[in-house]
Design a protein around this motif. Structure first.
Motif, PDB file in Angstrom:
ATOM      1  N   GLN A 105       0.831  -1.209   0.000  1.00 34.58           N
ATOM      2  CA  GLN A 105       0.000   0.000   0.000  1.00 34.58           C
ATOM      3  C   GLN A 105       0.858   1.249   0.000  1.00 34.58           C
ATOM      4  O   GLN A 105       0.689   2.120  -0.822  1.00 34.58           O
ATOM      5  CB  GLN A 105      -0.912   0.064   1.239  1.00 34.58           C
ATOM      6  CG  GLN A 105      -1.967  -0.986   1.295  1.00 34.58           C
ATOM      7  CD  GLN A 105      -1.392  -2.295   1.706  1.00 34.58           C
ATOM      8  OE1 GLN A 105      -0.504  -2.362   2.561  1.00 34.58           O
ATOM      9  NE2 GLN A 105      -1.863  -3.336   1.101  1.00 34.58           N
ATOM     10  N   GLY A 106       1.752   1.343   0.971  1.00 34.30           N
ATOM     11  CA  GLY A 106       2.517   2.561   1.083  1.00 34.30           C
ATOM     12  C   GLY A 106       1.690   3.684   1.661  1.00 34.30           C
ATOM     13  O   GLY A 106       2.017   4.257   2.688  1.00 34.30           O
ATOM     14  N   HIS A 107       0.546   3.990   1.043  1.00 34.76           N
ATOM     15  CA  HIS A 107      -0.230   5.165   1.419  1.00 34.76           C
ATOM     16  C   HIS A 107      -1.712   4.843   1.378  1.00 34.76           C
ATOM     17  O   HIS A 107      -2.203   4.274   0.413  1.00 34.76           O
ATOM     18  CB  HIS A 107       0.070   6.311   0.461  1.00 34.76           C
ATOM     19  CG  HIS A 107      -0.566   7.600   0.851  1.00 34.76           C
ATOM     20  ND1 HIS A 107      -0.013   8.453   1.776  1.00 34.76           N
ATOM     21  CD2 HIS A 107      -1.729   8.183   0.450  1.00 34.76           C
ATOM     22  CE1 HIS A 107      -0.783   9.514   1.925  1.00 34.76           C
ATOM     23  NE2 HIS A 107      -1.827   9.373   1.124  1.00 34.76           N
ATOM     24  N   ALA A 111      -3.292 -18.595  -4.599  1.00 34.54           N
ATOM     25  CA  ALA A 111      -3.303 -19.044  -5.997  1.00 34.54           C
ATOM     26  C   ALA A 111      -4.335 -20.121  -6.268  1.00 34.54           C
ATOM     27  O   ALA A 111      -4.858 -20.218  -7.392  1.00 34.54           O
ATOM     28  CB  ALA A 111      -1.909 -19.524  -6.402  1.00 34.54           C
ATOM     29  N   ASP A 112      -4.663 -20.947  -5.268  1.00 36.69           N
ATOM     30  CA  ASP A 112      -5.618 -22.035  -5.495  1.00 36.69           C
ATOM     31  C   ASP A 112      -7.051 -21.647  -5.136  1.00 36.69           C
ATOM     32  O   ASP A 112      -7.956 -22.484  -5.221  1.00 36.69           O
ATOM     33  CB  ASP A 112      -5.202 -23.282  -4.709  1.00 36.69           C
ATOM     34  CG  ASP A 112      -5.259 -23.074  -3.198  1.00 36.69           C
ATOM     35  OD1 ASP A 112      -5.362 -21.908  -2.755  1.00 36.69           O
ATOM     36  OD2 ASP A 112      -5.188 -24.082  -2.459  1.00 36.69           O
ATOM     37  N   ARG A 113      -7.270 -20.389  -4.740  1.00 38.00           N
ATOM     38  CA  ARG A 113      -8.628 -19.950  -4.402  1.00 38.00           C
ATOM     39  C   ARG A 113      -9.328 -19.466  -5.664  1.00 38.00           C
ATOM     40  O   ARG A 113      -8.874 -18.518  -6.312  1.00 38.00           O
ATOM     41  CB  ARG A 113      -8.579 -18.816  -3.390  1.00 38.00           C
ATOM     42  CG  ARG A 113      -8.723 -19.182  -1.926  1.00 38.00           C
ATOM     43  CD  ARG A 113      -7.950 -20.366  -1.477  1.00 38.00           C
ATOM     44  NE  ARG A 113      -8.229 -20.661  -0.060  1.00 38.00           N
ATOM     45  CZ  ARG A 113      -7.488 -21.490   0.655  1.00 38.00           C
ATOM     46  NH1 ARG A 113      -6.441 -22.104   0.099  1.00 38.00           N
ATOM     47  NH2 ARG A 113      -7.808 -21.735   1.917  1.00 38.00           N
ATOM     48  N   PRO A 114     -10.452 -20.090  -6.019  1.00 38.42           N
ATOM     49  CA  PRO A 114     -11.140 -19.687  -7.253  1.00 38.42           C
ATOM     50  C   PRO A 114     -11.593 -18.229  -7.257  1.00 38.42           C
ATOM     51  O   PRO A 114     -11.741 -17.641  -8.332  1.00 38.42           O
ATOM     52  CB  PRO A 114     -12.348 -20.635  -7.299  1.00 38.42           C
ATOM     53  CG  PRO A 114     -11.944 -21.811  -6.486  1.00 38.42           C
ATOM     54  CD  PRO A 114     -11.080 -21.267  -5.389  1.00 38.42           C
ATOM     55  N   ASN A 115     -11.808 -17.648  -6.083  1.00 41.22           N
ATOM     56  CA  ASN A 115     -12.304 -16.270  -6.033  1.00 41.22           C
ATOM     57  C   ASN A 115     -11.185 -15.239  -5.970  1.00 41.22           C
ATOM     58  O   ASN A 115     -11.450 -14.038  -5.807  1.00 41.22           O
ATOM     59  CB  ASN A 115     -13.245 -16.070  -4.840  1.00 41.22           C
ATOM     60  CG  ASN A 115     -12.523 -16.135  -3.498  1.00 41.22           C
ATOM     61  OD1 ASN A 115     -11.641 -16.975  -3.300  1.00 41.22           O
ATOM     62  ND2 ASN A 115     -12.905 -15.276  -2.562  1.00 41.22           N
ATOM     63  N   PHE A 116      -9.939 -15.657  -6.110  1.00 49.05           N
ATOM     64  CA  PHE A 116      -8.804 -14.730  -6.109  1.00 49.05           C
ATOM     65  C   PHE A 116      -8.649 -14.135  -7.497  1.00 49.05           C
ATOM     66  O   PHE A 116      -8.350 -14.843  -8.460  1.00 49.05           O
ATOM     67  CB  PHE A 116      -7.542 -15.469  -5.677  1.00 49.05           C
ATOM     68  CG  PHE A 116      -6.273 -14.646  -5.747  1.00 49.05           C
ATOM     69  CD1 PHE A 116      -6.215 -13.370  -5.208  1.00 49.05           C
ATOM     70  CD2 PHE A 116      -5.128 -15.172  -6.335  1.00 49.05           C
ATOM     71  CE1 PHE A 116      -5.044 -12.624  -5.264  1.00 49.05           C
ATOM     72  CE2 PHE A 116      -3.953 -14.440  -6.391  1.00 49.05           C
ATOM     73  CZ  PHE A 116      -3.912 -13.158  -5.858  1.00 49.05           C
ATOM     74  N   ILE A 117      -8.868 -12.828  -7.618  1.00 49.97           N
ATOM     75  CA  ILE A 117      -8.723 -12.149  -8.906  1.00 49.97           C
ATOM     76  C   ILE A 117      -7.251 -12.017  -9.271  1.00 49.97           C
ATOM     77  O   ILE A 117      -6.837 -12.341 -10.383  1.00 49.97           O
ATOM     78  CB  ILE A 117      -9.375 -10.752  -8.852  1.00 49.97           C
ATOM     79  CG1 ILE A 117     -10.882 -10.881  -8.642  1.00 49.97           C
ATOM     80  CG2 ILE A 117      -9.069  -9.968 -10.130  1.00 49.97           C
ATOM     81  CD1 ILE A 117     -11.572  -9.559  -8.334  1.00 49.97           C
ATOM     82  N   GLY A 118      -6.453 -11.514  -8.339  1.00 49.19           N
ATOM     83  CA  GLY A 118      -5.031 -11.301  -8.568  1.00 49.19           C
ATOM     84  C   GLY A 118      -4.526 -10.211  -7.647  1.00 49.19           C
ATOM     85  O   GLY A 118      -5.245  -9.713  -6.775  1.00 49.19           O
ATOM     86  N   MET A 119      -3.276  -9.811  -7.856  1.00 49.30           N
ATOM     87  CA  MET A 119      -2.608  -8.832  -7.014  1.00 49.30           C
ATOM     88  C   MET A 119      -2.606  -7.454  -7.677  1.00 49.30           C
ATOM     89  O   MET A 119      -2.398  -7.329  -8.888  1.00 49.30           O
ATOM     90  CB  MET A 119      -1.153  -9.235  -6.766  1.00 49.30           C
ATOM     91  CG  MET A 119      -0.956 -10.552  -6.028  1.00 49.30           C
ATOM     92  SD  MET A 119      -1.511 -10.520  -4.323  1.00 49.30           S
ATOM     93  CE  MET A 119      -0.446  -9.237  -3.633  1.00 49.30           C
ATOM     94  N   THR A 120      -2.840  -6.435  -6.866  1.00 44.30           N
ATOM     95  CA  THR A 120      -2.452  -5.084  -7.228  1.00 44.30           C
ATOM     96  C   THR A 120      -1.156  -4.787  -6.492  1.00 44.30           C
ATOM     97  O   THR A 120      -1.061  -5.039  -5.282  1.00 44.30           O
ATOM     98  CB  THR A 120      -3.523  -4.053  -6.826  1.00 44.30           C
ATOM     99  OG1 THR A 120      -4.741  -4.347  -7.525  1.00 44.30           O
ATOM    100  CG2 THR A 120      -3.081  -2.638  -7.181  1.00 44.30           C
ATOM    101  N   ILE A 121      -0.153  -4.276  -7.196  1.00 46.69           N
ATOM    102  CA  ILE A 121       1.164  -4.092  -6.576  1.00 46.69           C
ATOM    103  C   ILE A 121       1.078  -3.264  -5.305  1.00 46.69           C
ATOM    104  O   ILE A 121       1.670  -3.608  -4.281  1.00 46.69           O
ATOM    105  CB  ILE A 121       2.141  -3.430  -7.574  1.00 46.69           C
ATOM    106  CG1 ILE A 121       2.353  -4.341  -8.792  1.00 46.69           C
ATOM    107  CG2 ILE A 121       3.472  -3.120  -6.889  1.00 46.69           C
ATOM    108  CD1 ILE A 121       2.806  -5.743  -8.455  1.00 46.69           C
ATOM    109  N   GLY A 122       0.363  -2.167  -5.346  1.00 40.55           N
ATOM    110  CA  GLY A 122       0.257  -1.311  -4.172  1.00 40.55           C
ATOM    111  C   GLY A 122      -0.710  -0.182  -4.421  1.00 40.55           C
ATOM    112  O   GLY A 122      -1.148   0.054  -5.551  1.00 40.55           O
ATOM    113  N   ASN A 123      -1.055   0.515  -3.363  1.00 44.07           N
ATOM    114  CA  ASN A 123      -2.015   1.595  -3.485  1.00 44.07           C
ATOM    115  C   ASN A 123      -1.309   2.914  -3.780  1.00 44.07           C
ATOM    116  O   ASN A 123      -0.736   3.530  -2.877  1.00 44.07           O
ATOM    117  CB  ASN A 123      -2.835   1.740  -2.203  1.00 44.07           C
ATOM    118  CG  ASN A 123      -3.934   2.760  -2.369  1.00 44.07           C
ATOM    119  OD1 ASN A 123      -4.780   2.613  -3.243  1.00 44.07           O
ATOM    120  ND2 ASN A 123      -3.904   3.813  -1.574  1.00 44.07           N
ATOM    121  N   GLU A 124      -1.330   3.309  -5.031  1.00 52.69           N
ATOM    122  CA  GLU A 124      -0.820   4.627  -5.430  1.00 52.69           C
ATOM    123  C   GLU A 124       0.607   4.856  -4.922  1.00 52.69           C
ATOM    124  O   GLU A 124       0.962   5.948  -4.477  1.00 52.69           O
ATOM    125  CB  GLU A 124      -1.775   5.717  -4.924  1.00 52.69           C
ATOM    126  CG  GLU A 124      -3.196   5.511  -5.445  1.00 52.69           C
ATOM    127  CD  GLU A 124      -4.171   6.575  -4.994  1.00 52.69           C
ATOM    128  OE1 GLU A 124      -3.811   7.407  -4.138  1.00 52.69           O
ATOM    129  OE2 GLU A 124      -5.308   6.580  -5.501  1.00 52.69           O
TER     130      GLU A 124
END
Length: 425
Positions: A98-100, A141-154
């Motif tokens: 996140q950072g911020h 990774a094995d959770r069907p409802n996992f969309i993916g990663m966002t690196i960080g918040n802004e």
């Protein structure tokens, strides 16, 4: 100029509707006293709005307090949250570094003061970041409802002013960093939707090293964070067409830098900030913003900021942060929540594809992005857009260097290009 009142008839994929999950108890500090029952109650309320996903925030220094310590219990709690979301029909996007958040910085001690190292270029720091992102992605990774990663918040706010103590880098260094951390996410969870997300300085600030090209070309989707407190509402007023169209403006602007037509765009953060958008106007602003955003092609989804109001028991937040929720702190649905719930229901069964935007404004931000402030509120591109939407137009954007590319313009359905000076006179 070409009239664009026609609407396409071909069906398009239904957009996703979600919320940035702000826990009702303890805000994001809830990880320090994690209560899965409280999380379940919050997620019940989000699901009851008819939303289909949440973006969640495992606070970086709470999860990785030392460069070589990623707390197993914290990772287990993140997985428990994702599983609770799945039980309620909610998919999960996970924000890593996140950072911020909401005016507070969240950086681990091993990057600060006596251990100060550049967040983007120090090899030990970047190695630690990659290990952390890889670990979170692999855990889900094995959770069907996992969309993916966002690196960080802004996290781009740490790379330039107005941050009071930035870790300055070049655009080339930003590019290298993004490539490396996105690869770490892919290693942890291959094939998921991994992305990065910057605040609007990437699009509007001349000396910001994170660039529009990176936003529109790296990662699985372009993320847009739209906030009208950036000068839009102050300059034009809450009732102006361009205020309700700001998110659409950013979506369409991003398309100018995409290499291929059709790249999906995720409106990942958008909210109704008081007092620029008074509480009495929040529902109307929500409807106008979402309708305008979904009048753009290739929108992956809309994720509102945020699920719940910040509790008044917590100190030192900017005033606007206490009232951005779709739900009150005690779980009551607010007018903006009612509006988003209705929109989600209306759009769930599909939608007509947005009509083409045959008229495109020319964007000349310079080959090194040193003139991108033309796109900011007050800049020629922005103000030309404001003028056109006030007249009922639906402009697209094209980079100055692609104006002569007939095949590219045809692929985007653009038949006419207009320079901002022609609009503004």
């Amino acid at each position: 100029m070409t009239s664009d009142d026609q609407r396409g008839a071909a069906p398009a994929a239904p957009p996703r509707f979600g919320a940035n999950y702000t826990p009702s108890q303890g805000w994001f500090h809830h990880w320090l006293d994690f209560d899965i029952d409280a999380v379940r109650r919050d997620l019940d309320a989000v699901a009851a709005l008819g939303l289909d996903h949440v973006r969640v925030f495992p606070i970086w220094p709470y999860f990785q307090p030392n460069r070589t310590l990623i707390r197993p219990r914290a990772v287990e709690q993140l997985v428990a949250l994702a599983d609770a979301a799945a039980e309620r029909g909610l998919d999960v996007n996970v924000d890593g570094l996140q950072g911020h958040l909401s005016s507070f910085d969240f950086l681990p001690a091993w990057t600060q003061t006596w251990h100060r190292r550049n967040l983007f270029t120090d090899p030990d720091v970047v190695s630690g970041q990659c290990a952390y992102l890889r670990t979170l992605a692999a855990a889900l990774a094995d959770r069907p409802n996992f969309i993916g990663m966002t690196i960080g918040n802004e996290i781009n706010q740490f790379a330039a002013g107005p941050h009071p103590d930035p870790d300055r880098i070049t655009p080339e260094q930003a590019d290298a960093w993004l490539t490396e951390v996105l690869a770490a996410c892919e290693e942890g969870a291959p094939g998921r939707l991994h992305l990065h997300a910057e605040y609007d300085a990437a699009w509007y600030q001349d000396d910001q090293p994170f660039t529009p090209a990176q936003a529109a070309r790296l990662g699985g989707v372009t993320a847009v964070h739209s906030w009208v407190f950036n000068g839009t509402a102050q300059r034009h007023g809450r009732d102006a067409a361009v205020t309700g169209q700001h998110a659409a403006y950013m979506i369409e602007l991003s398309k100018a830098w995409a290499l291929e037509p059709g790249r999906p765009v995720w409106l990942q953060e958008v909210g109704a900030p008081a007092p620029l958008i008074p509480a009495a106007d929040a529902a109307a602003f929500t409807e106008a913003t979402v309708a305008a955003a979904l009048d753009c092609a290739d929108v992956w989804g809309v994720t509102w900021w945020c699920s719940h109001d910040v509790s008044r028991s917590l100190a030192d937040f900017p005033e606007l942060e206490y009232s951005l929720g779709l739900l009150t702190n005690d779980g009551r649905v607010k007018p903006a929540g009612e509006s988003l719930a209705r929109l989600a229901k209306e759009w769930r069964d599909g939608r007509p594809a947005p009509a083409p935007r045959p008229t495109a404004l020319v964007v000349d931000a310079g080959p090194d992005f040193s003139r991108r402030s033309v796109c900011a509120p007050g800049g020629a591109v922005f103000e030309a857009f404001a003028r056109l939407v006030a007249d009922g137009m639906r402009p697209a954007f094209v980079l100055a260097e692609r104006v002569g590319d007939a095949a590219y313009l045809a692929a985007r359905g653009i038949g006419e290009v207009v320079r901002p000076s022609e609009v503004l006179g």
